[in-house]
Design a protein around this motif. Sequence first.
Motif, PDB file in Angstrom:
ATOM      1  N   VAL A 131      39.554  51.063  38.949  1.00  0.00           N
ATOM      2  CA  VAL A 131      39.974  52.106  39.893  1.00  0.00           C
ATOM      3  C   VAL A 131      38.855  52.386  40.895  1.00  0.00           C
ATOM      4  O   VAL A 131      39.106  52.506  42.111  1.00  0.00           O
ATOM      5  N   ALA A 132      37.621  52.470  40.428  1.00  0.00           N
ATOM      6  CA  ALA A 132      36.494  52.709  41.332  1.00  0.00           C
ATOM      7  C   ALA A 132      36.385  51.595  42.366  1.00  0.00           C
ATOM      8  O   ALA A 132      36.159  51.860  43.559  1.00  0.00           O
ATOM      9  N   ALA A 133      36.548  50.358  41.938  1.00  0.00           N
ATOM     10  CA  ALA A 133      36.477  49.228  42.865  1.00  0.00           C
ATOM     11  C   ALA A 133      37.590  49.318  43.910  1.00  0.00           C
ATOM     12  O   ALA A 133      37.342  49.155  45.108  1.00  0.00           O
ATOM     13  N   LEU A 134      38.808  49.566  43.468  1.00  0.00           N
ATOM     14  CA  LEU A 134      39.940  49.648  44.397  1.00  0.00           C
ATOM     15  C   LEU A 134      39.792  50.830  45.352  1.00  0.00           C
ATOM     16  O   LEU A 134      40.060  50.706  46.553  1.00  0.00           O
ATOM     17  N   GLN A 135      39.352  51.963  44.849  1.00  0.00           N
ATOM     18  CA  GLN A 135      39.169  53.131  45.709  1.00  0.00           C
ATOM     19  C   GLN A 135      38.096  52.894  46.764  1.00  0.00           C
ATOM     20  O   GLN A 135      38.152  53.469  47.850  1.00  0.00           O
ATOM     21  N   ALA A 136      37.137  52.036  46.464  1.00  0.00           N
ATOM     22  CA  ALA A 136      36.064  51.716  47.404  1.00  0.00           C
ATOM     23  C   ALA A 136      36.451  50.583  48.363  1.00  0.00           C
ATOM     24  O   ALA A 136      35.627  50.127  49.157  1.00  0.00           O
ATOM     25  N   GLY A 137      37.704  50.118  48.279  1.00  0.00           N
ATOM     26  CA  GLY A 137      38.165  49.046  49.155  1.00  0.00           C
ATOM     27  C   GLY A 137      37.936  47.655  48.595  1.00  0.00           C
ATOM     28  O   GLY A 137      38.100  46.665  49.306  1.00  0.00           O
ATOM     29  N   GLY A 138      37.575  47.566  47.318  1.00  0.00           N
ATOM     30  CA  GLY A 138      37.345  46.277  46.688  1.00  0.00           C
ATOM     31  C   GLY A 138      38.612  45.673  46.129  1.00  0.00           C
ATOM     32  O   GLY A 138      39.718  46.172  46.355  1.00  0.00           O
ATOM     33  N   LYS A 139      38.423  44.613  45.374  1.00  0.00           N
ATOM     34  CA  LYS A 139      39.565  43.892  44.819  1.00  0.00           C
ATOM     35  C   LYS A 139      39.274  43.458  43.395  1.00  0.00           C
ATOM     36  O   LYS A 139      38.131  43.461  42.955  1.00  0.00           O
ATOM     37  N   LEU A 140      40.328  43.053  42.724  1.00  0.00           N
ATOM     38  CA  LEU A 140      40.252  42.562  41.356  1.00  0.00           C
ATOM     39  C   LEU A 140      40.609  41.080  41.379  1.00  0.00           C
ATOM     40  O   LEU A 140      41.630  40.689  41.946  1.00  0.00           O
ATOM     41  N   LEU A 141      39.759  40.250  40.782  1.00  0.00           N
ATOM     42  CA  LEU A 141      39.998  38.818  40.665  1.00  0.00           C
ATOM     43  C   LEU A 141      40.247  38.497  39.197  1.00  0.00           C
ATOM     44  O   LEU A 141      39.615  39.097  38.321  1.00  0.00           O
ATOM     45  N   PHE A 142      41.148  37.546  38.924  1.00  0.00           N
ATOM     46  CA  PHE A 142      41.559  37.230  37.555  1.00  0.00           C
ATOM     47  C   PHE A 142      41.453  35.729  37.311  1.00  0.00           C
ATOM     48  O   PHE A 142      41.879  34.936  38.151  1.00  0.00           O
TER      49      PHE A 142
END
Length: 176
Positions: free
Chosen positions: A19-30
């Motif tokens: 959530v912190a990453a997404l809120q900061a404009g980041g992304k999730l890689l899988f």
Amino acid sequence: MAADAVACETIGAIIETSVAALQAGGKLLFCGNGGSAADAQHWAGELVARFMYDRPGLAAIALTTDSSILTAVGNDYGYDYGFARQVEALGRPGDVLFALSTSGRSANVLAAVRAAKRLGMRVAGFTGEGGGEMPALCDHCLRVPSGVTPQVQEAHEVAGHIICAAIEQRMFPRPV
């Protein structure tokens, strides 16, 4: 601490980090292999499309899906670098890599984890009871207390759904 309490704490930490990453404009890689590749694609799809309800898409990418990239990297650098090269190209500090390996010893997943750490990304690992090298390399590592691959994958799938639901609710709150 009991195994179930550790698992709950780890899942909670993965949710907070994501959530912190997404809120900061980041992304999730899988990333993952075989059944874990399917889980990686499934979880990215739940976040980009929707999980429980309609809402804007979330920045999530499965590194398992681009056959042209995977075969080019495999041909030019070797199979072990297919995910790492994508992490290097797409990852940024503060992004999160979800690294799935039931054994914790998959060379291509470990290479991706190392690439993510070099870039300043956070890493959420998902393994079985042994964990291989992954627990020491990850910020958070969910180790399922089983060495039976199907059981580990089943537990990962449950954890993935919990994580996707919580991220969705935290990013786009909706009364329940």
